[in-house]
Motif scaffolding. Structure first.
Motif, mmCIF file in Angstrom:
data_model
loop_
_atom_site.group_PDB
_atom_site.id
_atom_site.type_symbol
_atom_site.label_atom_id
_atom_site.label_comp_id
_atom_site.label_asym_id
_atom_site.label_seq_id
_atom_site.Cartn_x
_atom_site.Cartn_y
_atom_site.Cartn_z
ATOM 1 N N SER A 4 -11.933 36.346 -19.814
ATOM 2 C CA SER A 4 -12.995 35.852 -18.937
ATOM 3 C C SER A 4 -14.341 36.024 -19.634
ATOM 4 O O SER A 4 -14.858 37.139 -19.750
ATOM 5 N N ASP A 5 -14.887 34.911 -20.107
ATOM 6 C CA ASP A 5 -16.165 34.930 -20.824
ATOM 7 C C ASP A 5 -17.278 34.817 -19.784
ATOM 8 O O ASP A 5 -17.550 33.744 -19.246
ATOM 9 N N GLU A 6 -17.913 35.965 -19.504
ATOM 10 C CA GLU A 6 -18.900 36.047 -18.422
ATOM 11 C C GLU A 6 -20.322 36.186 -18.952
ATOM 12 O O GLU A 6 -21.197 36.769 -18.308
ATOM 13 N N ILE A 7 -20.566 35.614 -20.139
ATOM 14 C CA ILE A 7 -21.861 35.785 -20.797
ATOM 15 C C ILE A 7 -23.017 35.174 -19.976
ATOM 16 O O ILE A 7 -24.146 35.620 -20.073
ATOM 17 N N TYR A 8 -22.725 34.159 -19.139
ATOM 18 C CA TYR A 8 -23.789 33.546 -18.321
ATOM 19 C C TYR A 8 -23.798 34.072 -16.880
ATOM 20 O O TYR A 8 -24.412 33.467 -16.000
ATOM 21 N N PHE B 185 -27.570 27.411 -18.797
ATOM 22 C CA PHE B 185 -28.775 26.585 -18.965
ATOM 23 C C PHE B 185 -28.476 25.311 -19.730
ATOM 24 O O PHE B 185 -29.154 24.957 -20.684
ATOM 25 N N TYR B 186 -27.411 24.635 -19.258
ATOM 26 C CA TYR B 186 -27.009 23.378 -19.879
ATOM 27 C C TYR B 186 -26.795 22.319 -18.810
ATOM 28 O O TYR B 186 -26.432 22.632 -17.677
ATOM 29 N N VAL B 187 -26.998 21.068 -19.239
ATOM 30 C CA VAL B 187 -26.646 19.948 -18.372
ATOM 31 C C VAL B 187 -25.824 18.991 -19.231
ATOM 32 O O VAL B 187 -26.064 18.839 -20.425
HETATM 33 N N1 PMP Z 1 -19.676 32.509 -25.018
HETATM 34 C C1 PMP Z 1 -20.370 31.407 -24.696
HETATM 35 C C2 PMP Z 1 -19.808 30.493 -23.672
HETATM 36 C C3 PMP Z 1 -21.596 31.142 -25.318
HETATM 37 O O1 PMP Z 1 -22.281 30.050 -24.994
HETATM 38 C C4 PMP Z 1 -22.093 32.035 -26.265
HETATM 39 C C5 PMP Z 1 -23.425 31.744 -26.921
HETATM 40 N N2 PMP Z 1 -23.356 31.455 -28.240
HETATM 41 C C6 PMP Z 1 -21.321 33.156 -26.580
HETATM 42 C C7 PMP Z 1 -20.126 33.361 -25.933
HETATM 43 C C8 PMP Z 1 -21.726 34.143 -27.628
HETATM 44 O O2 PMP Z 1 -22.853 34.877 -27.332
HETATM 45 P P1 PMP Z 1 -23.403 35.948 -28.358
HETATM 46 O O3 PMP Z 1 -22.504 35.947 -29.521
HETATM 47 O O4 PMP Z 1 -24.793 35.519 -28.687
HETATM 48 O O5 PMP Z 1 -23.388 37.254 -27.642
#
Ligand code: PMP
Ligand code: GLU
Length: 387
Positions: free
Chosen positions: A199-203, A319-321
């Motif tokens: 689960s990629d929760e970076i946003y 922050f994308y469209v």
């Molecule tokens: N996952 C997603 C969906 C992303 O857009 C990003 C941004 N590049 C990342 C992971 C990685 O983020 P970062 O390596 O800058 O922590």
């Protein structure tokens, strides 16, 4: 000297390639608006900058334990408890050089040769290459028109070799935010097919209106036991260049990735660990205002692109469209569209082909409102003779 076949097969990340190209053109004096890379245009919050300076001046610049300092692992565990409502301990957290590093380490630790991994399209550019490098096969499932998960497509993509699924909400590139019911359904789907969930929760922090970020770990112990969370500092705290992030998973898996990283990459950046710790202790005062600003920008660019007659799925996070540009494509699809747009109007955006959907294009709206208005005007000029 030639790289081996596994490495030679890896293309440069398309988002990074486009960002580099746009920056080169700007440096050469061309009038280019760069809405390609997804990177906040704010500086890191004050507490972060102060902590980084204090780390340098206070000598906090030596190797740390490979999985990160204990104080930061514990702070991340507490942050997970506060934000996902589920208890974590520091030994379930591995601090990484970035979310990208957390993702690649997780995939190297999860995938056996020949395993298939499901991706909900459109999917962020690096998942495909990271899965392949780890020895797996990425399998994309097309979304619904609103960019939400199409469960029939996901079911149809499952084979006896399917071992896991990458889930990314809020999504890069569509901005789609999965509902609580959809996240619960994902967990049921993973349980039925015995899949791990990455689960990629970076946003997670960047949602608008009544959208909320929900994590699969919120649906009980069994869900938590099959889920790896990836998150980090880049997006919520505008810390992209600090390169710091983490993964959280059951302690046995987390420990294995910590050992992997001890051999491959060593301890994460000592200064950035202190800087991230400062951001996690208490949410920096700047953050809520920035989220509100992203929402205003989202409204402006979505409105502008819709006025041009484009089909724009509603982005409720990140922050994308991601508008559909089908009527304007030739055989080169979105790659050719973006090339021509950069050449003729000086507008840099990313072709949807980078995310598995070649009839779409991605704008990052991590830019000033005036820049976004200018971008919409340029897009309008570009589309006019092609109607
Ligand atoms: N996952 C997603 C969906 C992303 O857009 C990003 C941004 N590049 C990342 C992971 C990685 O983020 P970062 O390596 O800058 O922590
Ligand atoms: N996540 C950002 C993007 O998708 C940064 C570039 C990258 O790491 O790929 O544009």
């Amino acid at each position: 000297m030639k790289a081996n076949s596994r490495v030679a097969a890896i293309p440069l990340s398309e988002t990074i390639a486009l960002d580099t190209r746009a920056k080169e053109l700007i440096a050469a004096g061309r009038d280019v608006l760069n809405l390609s890379a997804g990177e906040p245009d704010f500086d890191a919050p004050q507490v972060v900058r102060d902590a980084a300076r204090a780390a340098v001046d206070g000598g906090q610049v030596r190797y740390t334990p490979a999985p990160g300092r204990k104080n930061l692992r514990d702070a991340i565990a507490k942050h997970l408890q506060d934000t996902r409502g589920v208890a974590f301990t520091g030994d379930e957290v591995i601090v990484c050089h970035s979310a990208k590093h957390a993702l690649s380490g997780s995939l190297l630790g999860l995938i056996d040769p020949g395993d298939e991994v499901l991706l909900c399209l459109p999917a962020w550019v690096s998942y495909v290459e990271q899965i392949k490098f780890a020895g797996g096969t990425p399998v994309g499932a097309k979304p619904r028109d609103d960019m939400g998960p199409d469960w029939d497509a996901l079911e149809a993509a499952v084979t006896p070799r399917t071992k896991g699924i990458i889930w990314n909400s809020p999504s890069n590139p569509s901005g789609y935010v999965a509902t609580r019911a959809e996240t619960e359904r994902l967990v049921a789907f993973a349980e039925r097919h015995d899949l791990w969930i990455l689960s990629d929760e970076i946003y997670r922090r960047l949602t608008y209106g009544d959208a909320e970020s929900v994590s699969p770990v919120e649906f009980g112990d069994a869900a938590r036991a099959r889920t790896v969370i990836v998150d980090g500092a880049s997006k919520a705290y505008a810390m992209t260049g600090y390169r710091i992030g983490f993964l959280a998973a059951p302690a046995d898996f987390a420990g294995a990735i910590g050992r992997l990283h001890s051999q491959l990459t060593g301890s994460p950046n000592a200064i950035s660990q202190d800087a991230y710790l400062a951001a996690l202790r208490e949410e920096p005062a700047e953050v809520p205002g920035r989220v509100a600003e992203f929402e205003r920008r989202r409204d402006a660019i979505v409105g502008g692109l819709r006025e041009l007659g484009l089909d724009v799925p509603e982005p409720r996070g990140a922050f994308y469209v991601f508008p559909r540009v089908t009527p304007f494509l030739d055989e080169r699809m979105s790659a050719g569209f973006c090339e021509d747009l950069l050449e003729t109007e000086g507008l840099a955006i990313v072709p949807g082909s980078a995310f598995g959907m070649p009839e779409y294009v991605r704008f990052s709206y991590a830019a000033a409102l005036e820049t976004l208005q200018d971008a919409v005007a340029r897009m309008g000029r570009f589309l006019a003779p092609r109607r």
